[in-house]
Design a protein around this motif. Sequence first.
Motif, PDB file in Angstrom:
ATOM      1  N   LEU A  38       2.110  11.235  -2.894  1.00  0.00           N
ATOM      2  CA  LEU A  38       2.550  12.296  -1.998  1.00  0.00           C
ATOM      3  C   LEU A  38       3.866  12.899  -2.483  1.00  0.00           C
ATOM      4  O   LEU A  38       4.042  14.114  -2.494  1.00  0.00           O
ATOM      5  CB  LEU A  38       2.695  11.766  -0.578  1.00  0.00           C
ATOM      6  CG  LEU A  38       3.136  12.778   0.465  1.00  0.00           C
ATOM      7  CD1 LEU A  38       2.105  13.898   0.579  1.00  0.00           C
ATOM      8  CD2 LEU A  38       3.333  12.111   1.802  1.00  0.00           C
ATOM      9  N   ARG A  39       4.793  12.047  -2.905  1.00  0.00           N
ATOM     10  CA  ARG A  39       6.058  12.554  -3.433  1.00  0.00           C
ATOM     11  C   ARG A  39       5.837  13.387  -4.690  1.00  0.00           C
ATOM     12  O   ARG A  39       6.463  14.425  -4.888  1.00  0.00           O
ATOM     13  CB  ARG A  39       7.004  11.393  -3.742  1.00  0.00           C
ATOM     14  CG  ARG A  39       7.721  10.887  -2.497  1.00  0.00           C
ATOM     15  CD  ARG A  39       8.717   9.838  -2.847  1.00  0.00           C
ATOM     16  NE  ARG A  39       8.013   8.568  -2.736  1.00  0.00           N
ATOM     17  CZ  ARG A  39       8.242   7.506  -3.480  1.00  0.00           C
ATOM     18  NH1 ARG A  39       9.169   7.526  -4.372  1.00  0.00           N
ATOM     19  NH2 ARG A  39       7.551   6.409  -3.319  1.00  0.00           N
ATOM     20  N   LEU A  40       4.921  12.933  -5.566  1.00  0.00           N
ATOM     21  CA  LEU A  40       4.624  13.677  -6.782  1.00  0.00           C
ATOM     22  C   LEU A  40       3.987  15.019  -6.444  1.00  0.00           C
ATOM     23  O   LEU A  40       4.321  16.045  -7.034  1.00  0.00           O
ATOM     24  CB  LEU A  40       3.690  12.858  -7.679  1.00  0.00           C
ATOM     25  CG  LEU A  40       3.315  13.501  -9.013  1.00  0.00           C
ATOM     26  CD1 LEU A  40       4.554  13.660  -9.871  1.00  0.00           C
ATOM     27  CD2 LEU A  40       2.275  12.677  -9.724  1.00  0.00           C
ATOM     28  N   LEU A  41       3.085  15.021  -5.483  1.00  0.00           N
ATOM     29  CA  LEU A  41       2.440  16.261  -5.074  1.00  0.00           C
ATOM     30  C   LEU A  41       3.454  17.250  -4.507  1.00  0.00           C
ATOM     31  O   LEU A  41       3.433  18.438  -4.826  1.00  0.00           O
ATOM     32  CB  LEU A  41       1.364  15.973  -4.035  1.00  0.00           C
ATOM     33  CG  LEU A  41       0.599  17.170  -3.499  1.00  0.00           C
ATOM     34  CD1 LEU A  41      -0.246  17.775  -4.607  1.00  0.00           C
ATOM     35  CD2 LEU A  41      -0.254  16.772  -2.330  1.00  0.00           C
ATOM     36  N   LEU A  42       4.358  16.762  -3.666  1.00  0.00           N
ATOM     37  CA  LEU A  42       5.372  17.644  -3.095  1.00  0.00           C
ATOM     38  C   LEU A  42       6.368  18.124  -4.139  1.00  0.00           C
ATOM     39  O   LEU A  42       6.907  19.225  -4.035  1.00  0.00           O
ATOM     40  CB  LEU A  42       6.089  16.943  -1.951  1.00  0.00           C
ATOM     41  CG  LEU A  42       5.234  16.669  -0.709  1.00  0.00           C
ATOM     42  CD1 LEU A  42       6.032  15.861   0.295  1.00  0.00           C
ATOM     43  CD2 LEU A  42       4.725  17.947  -0.104  1.00  0.00           C
ATOM     44  N   LEU A  43       6.615  17.301  -5.148  1.00  0.00           N
ATOM     45  CA  LEU A  43       7.547  17.676  -6.199  1.00  0.00           C
ATOM     46  C   LEU A  43       6.955  18.760  -7.100  1.00  0.00           C
ATOM     47  O   LEU A  43       7.645  19.689  -7.505  1.00  0.00           O
ATOM     48  CB  LEU A  43       7.910  16.444  -7.035  1.00  0.00           C
ATOM     49  CG  LEU A  43       8.899  16.655  -8.170  1.00  0.00           C
ATOM     50  CD1 LEU A  43      10.278  16.928  -7.587  1.00  0.00           C
ATOM     51  CD2 LEU A  43       8.934  15.435  -9.059  1.00  0.00           C
ATOM     52  N   VAL A  48       3.007 -10.077   5.629  1.00  0.00           N
ATOM     53  CA  VAL A  48       2.895  -8.745   6.235  1.00  0.00           C
ATOM     54  C   VAL A  48       3.969  -7.820   5.670  1.00  0.00           C
ATOM     55  O   VAL A  48       3.698  -6.653   5.353  1.00  0.00           O
ATOM     56  CB  VAL A  48       2.992  -8.845   7.773  1.00  0.00           C
ATOM     57  CG1 VAL A  48       3.147  -7.483   8.402  1.00  0.00           C
ATOM     58  CG2 VAL A  48       1.766  -9.551   8.322  1.00  0.00           C
ATOM     59  N   THR A  49       5.177  -8.301   5.495  1.00  0.00           N
ATOM     60  CA  THR A  49       6.257  -7.478   4.953  1.00  0.00           C
ATOM     61  C   THR A  49       5.954  -7.024   3.534  1.00  0.00           C
ATOM     62  O   THR A  49       6.127  -5.844   3.199  1.00  0.00           O
ATOM     63  CB  THR A  49       7.582  -8.267   4.983  1.00  0.00           C
ATOM     64  OG1 THR A  49       7.835  -8.695   6.316  1.00  0.00           O
ATOM     65  CG2 THR A  49       8.735  -7.427   4.483  1.00  0.00           C
ATOM     66  N   VAL A  50       5.490  -7.928   2.698  1.00  0.00           N
ATOM     67  CA  VAL A  50       5.189  -7.576   1.306  1.00  0.00           C
ATOM     68  C   VAL A  50       4.016  -6.605   1.229  1.00  0.00           C
ATOM     69  O   VAL A  50       4.050  -5.630   0.472  1.00  0.00           O
ATOM     70  CB  VAL A  50       4.915  -8.854   0.484  1.00  0.00           C
ATOM     71  CG1 VAL A  50       4.357  -8.528  -0.878  1.00  0.00           C
ATOM     72  CG2 VAL A  50       6.181  -9.670   0.354  1.00  0.00           C
ATOM     73  N   VAL A  51       2.977  -6.831   2.033  1.00  0.00           N
ATOM     74  CA  VAL A  51       1.815  -5.937   2.000  1.00  0.00           C
ATOM     75  C   VAL A  51       2.185  -4.543   2.492  1.00  0.00           C
ATOM     76  O   VAL A  51       1.794  -3.537   1.891  1.00  0.00           O
ATOM     77  CB  VAL A  51       0.655  -6.541   2.826  1.00  0.00           C
ATOM     78  CG1 VAL A  51      -0.438  -5.525   3.057  1.00  0.00           C
ATOM     79  CG2 VAL A  51       0.089  -7.761   2.134  1.00  0.00           C
ATOM     80  N   VAL A  52       2.945  -4.451   3.554  1.00  0.00           N
ATOM     81  CA  VAL A  52       3.348  -3.134   4.069  1.00  0.00           C
ATOM     82  C   VAL A  52       4.237  -2.416   3.058  1.00  0.00           C
ATOM     83  O   VAL A  52       4.071  -1.210   2.815  1.00  0.00           O
ATOM     84  CB  VAL A  52       4.056  -3.279   5.432  1.00  0.00           C
ATOM     85  CG1 VAL A  52       4.756  -1.997   5.835  1.00  0.00           C
ATOM     86  CG2 VAL A  52       3.053  -3.692   6.489  1.00  0.00           C
ATOM     87  N   ALA A  53       5.156  -3.130   2.433  1.00  0.00           N
ATOM     88  CA  ALA A  53       6.020  -2.506   1.427  1.00  0.00           C
ATOM     89  C   ALA A  53       5.209  -2.022   0.223  1.00  0.00           C
ATOM     90  O   ALA A  53       5.428  -0.913  -0.276  1.00  0.00           O
ATOM     91  CB  ALA A  53       7.095  -3.492   0.985  1.00  0.00           C
ATOM     92  N   GLN A  78       1.943  -1.246   0.125  1.00  0.00           N
ATOM     93  CA  GLN A  78       1.084  -0.132   0.504  1.00  0.00           C
ATOM     94  C   GLN A  78       1.896   1.148   0.706  1.00  0.00           C
ATOM     95  O   GLN A  78       1.433   2.228   0.351  1.00  0.00           O
ATOM     96  CB  GLN A  78       0.306  -0.466   1.784  1.00  0.00           C
ATOM     97  CG  GLN A  78      -0.766  -1.504   1.578  1.00  0.00           C
ATOM     98  CD  GLN A  78      -1.858  -1.018   0.633  1.00  0.00           C
ATOM     99  OE1 GLN A  78      -2.227   0.141   0.643  1.00  0.00           O
ATOM    100  NE2 GLN A  78      -2.344  -1.923  -0.185  1.00  0.00           N
ATOM    101  N   THR A  79       3.077   1.034   1.242  1.00  0.00           N
ATOM    102  CA  THR A  79       3.927   2.204   1.417  1.00  0.00           C
ATOM    103  C   THR A  79       4.295   2.799   0.065  1.00  0.00           C
ATOM    104  O   THR A  79       4.265   4.017  -0.114  1.00  0.00           O
ATOM    105  CB  THR A  79       5.190   1.834   2.203  1.00  0.00           C
ATOM    106  OG1 THR A  79       4.802   1.283   3.457  1.00  0.00           O
ATOM    107  CG2 THR A  79       6.073   3.041   2.428  1.00  0.00           C
ATOM    108  N   GLY A  80       4.616   1.956  -0.878  1.00  0.00           N
ATOM    109  CA  GLY A  80       4.948   2.433  -2.219  1.00  0.00           C
ATOM    110  C   GLY A  80       3.766   3.076  -2.907  1.00  0.00           C
ATOM    111  O   GLY A  80       3.880   4.144  -3.518  1.00  0.00           O
TER     112      GLY A  80
END
Length: 129
Positions: free
Chosen positions: A80-85, A65-70, A72-74
């Motif tokens: 989103l970060r690229l779009l905001l940048l 669960v930890t690896v999958v959540v990490a 998917q978050t990445g």
Amino acid sequence: MTAGWCSRTVRAAVFAAVCVLLAALGHVMMSGSRVPAWVLAAGLTVSGAAGWCLAGRERGLPLIVTVVVAAQTGWLAAPLRLLLLLAPPIVPDRLRVRVRRPQSDHAPRLLLLVHAITSRGPPAGTAVI
């Protein structure tokens, strides 16, 4: 619990084949261009090696669960970060002033009629065509 080399290799090969085929299919469907064979071979090799290394023993649910959540978050946060940048700042040209329309004298009666119809039904004796 450790897995034997044969089952470990089969699991890694199936994992690599599914990953590479899904990625290639997504690329072809979205771009319309074919994926070169050397890219498929490189992806199969890299994902097969990673799958073989990870298939050595059984993992527990908290680690998975930890690896999958990490992961998917990445994957989800990077666009989103690229779009905001890359997005230019939004600056209003002029200040908007909203002018309120005057309330009609009929508005309270209309609300009373709406309340009467929705709470008690239509008046008796009206024909519905």
